[in-house]
Design a protein around this motif. Sequence first.
Motif, short mmCIF file in Angstrom:
data_model
loop_
_atom_site.label_atom_id
_atom_site.label_comp_id
_atom_site.label_asym_id
_atom_site.label_seq_id
_atom_site.Cartn_x
_atom_site.Cartn_y
_atom_site.Cartn_z
N SER A 1 33.41 0.03 -22.40
CA SER A 1 34.60 -0.56 -21.81
C SER A 1 34.40 -2.04 -21.52
CB SER A 1 34.96 0.19 -20.51
OG SER A 1 36.03 -0.42 -19.86
N ARG B 1 28.45 9.55 -14.64
CA ARG B 1 29.50 8.54 -14.79
C ARG B 1 29.59 8.03 -16.22
NH1 ARG B 1 27.60 3.14 -12.46
NH2 ARG B 1 26.41 3.35 -14.41
N LEU C 1 31.16 3.24 -19.46
CA LEU C 1 31.38 1.96 -18.79
C LEU C 1 31.04 0.77 -19.68
CD1 LEU C 1 31.84 0.07 -16.38
CD2 LEU C 1 29.55 0.64 -15.60
N ARG D 1 30.95 10.35 -18.96
CA ARG D 1 32.39 10.65 -18.88
C ARG D 1 33.24 9.60 -19.57
NH1 ARG D 1 34.88 11.36 -13.26
NH2 ARG D 1 36.74 11.46 -14.55
N LEU D 2 33.03 8.34 -19.22
CA LEU D 2 33.99 7.34 -19.64
C LEU D 2 33.38 6.13 -20.36
CD1 LEU D 2 36.41 7.31 -16.57
CD2 LEU D 2 36.81 8.32 -18.81
N THR E 1 40.51 1.61 -12.61
CA THR E 1 41.22 2.78 -13.14
C THR E 1 40.61 4.07 -12.62
OG1 THR E 1 41.78 1.53 -15.14
CG2 THR E 1 41.98 3.92 -15.25
N GLU E 2 39.28 4.12 -12.57
CA GLU E 2 38.59 5.32 -12.09
C GLU E 2 38.90 5.60 -10.63
OE1 GLU E 2 35.57 8.48 -11.99
OE2 GLU E 2 36.82 7.57 -13.54
N ARG E 3 38.93 4.57 -9.79
CA ARG E 3 39.02 4.77 -8.36
C ARG E 3 40.43 4.60 -7.79
NH1 ARG E 3 33.36 1.69 -6.58
NH2 ARG E 3 32.05 2.83 -8.06
N TRP F 1 37.43 -0.65 -15.68
CA TRP F 1 36.85 0.70 -15.62
C TRP F 1 36.84 1.21 -14.18
CZ3 TRP F 1 32.91 3.52 -13.46
CH2 TRP F 1 32.55 4.70 -14.09
N TYR F 2 36.30 0.40 -13.28
CA TYR F 2 36.19 0.84 -11.89
C TYR F 2 37.55 0.99 -11.22
CZ TYR F 2 31.12 0.21 -11.78
OH TYR F 2 29.77 0.33 -12.00
#
Length: 259
Positions: A225, A216, A222, A219-220, A148-150, A145-146
Amino acid sequence: MISLSIANGIAEVVLNAPYKLNSLDEQALRDLTQAYDDAAAAASRGEVRALLLRGEGRAFCAGRDIAGVTPENDDAEAYLGGLVQPLLQKMSAFPAPTFAAAQGACLGVGLGLLLATDVVYVAENAKFGSPFAKLGATLDSGGHWYFTERLGMHRTLDLIYTAELMSGAEAVAKGMFSRAMPADELMDSTRAIVAKVATGATGAFKASKELVAHIRDQRLGLWTSMKEENAEQARLCKSEDYAEGFRAFQEKREPQFKG
């Protein structure tokens, strides 16, 4: 190997097993969870206004301690879903600003600890990434997750496929963490910043922290995920390549994967 001290409004949580690069077994994760529970209780009493997480020695945390674990008795989903994810959720929801100072290897669950911390300062020569290609396993602790996000999809999969590691300087340049510093300045600089924040408007900081988390998560998703990661890790831990990677790591040799 986990210690908690509280002074001047600051809780300092220390990973203190430098002889094994602060790698974490199940008991260490329980002790770390207890340290955060105790610090949170102190925060609720107004005794803690900021928290600092750090590791002793040349590494912050090299990840999971697999000494004595075999592929046959490993339950990756219990380790990740039962111990790691609840800890990371508590860290993320800690009721005061949290900081981490990271040097050396920051891998696996060690990387997850940093990603669950509000503000992370790193040594320029620290190492981050996904070494799991060498174990027949997958990135965990929220890493997909992190990353892909960043970092975006391409850089994320590049790091996963190749098992190459980013330096602290690159991780900051790519937006993974807040600041990179010379290793010999890291702790003094971090402690000075934490001390300043601990005397600031921590009630407002807490409100901002909750807002950021809400934005956060909406949106996705976490935690959803992470559950998917846990299930995939459980599937992979039954594979021949996982067993081979595990044994090769413990025997200090190159793995011979079959795909």
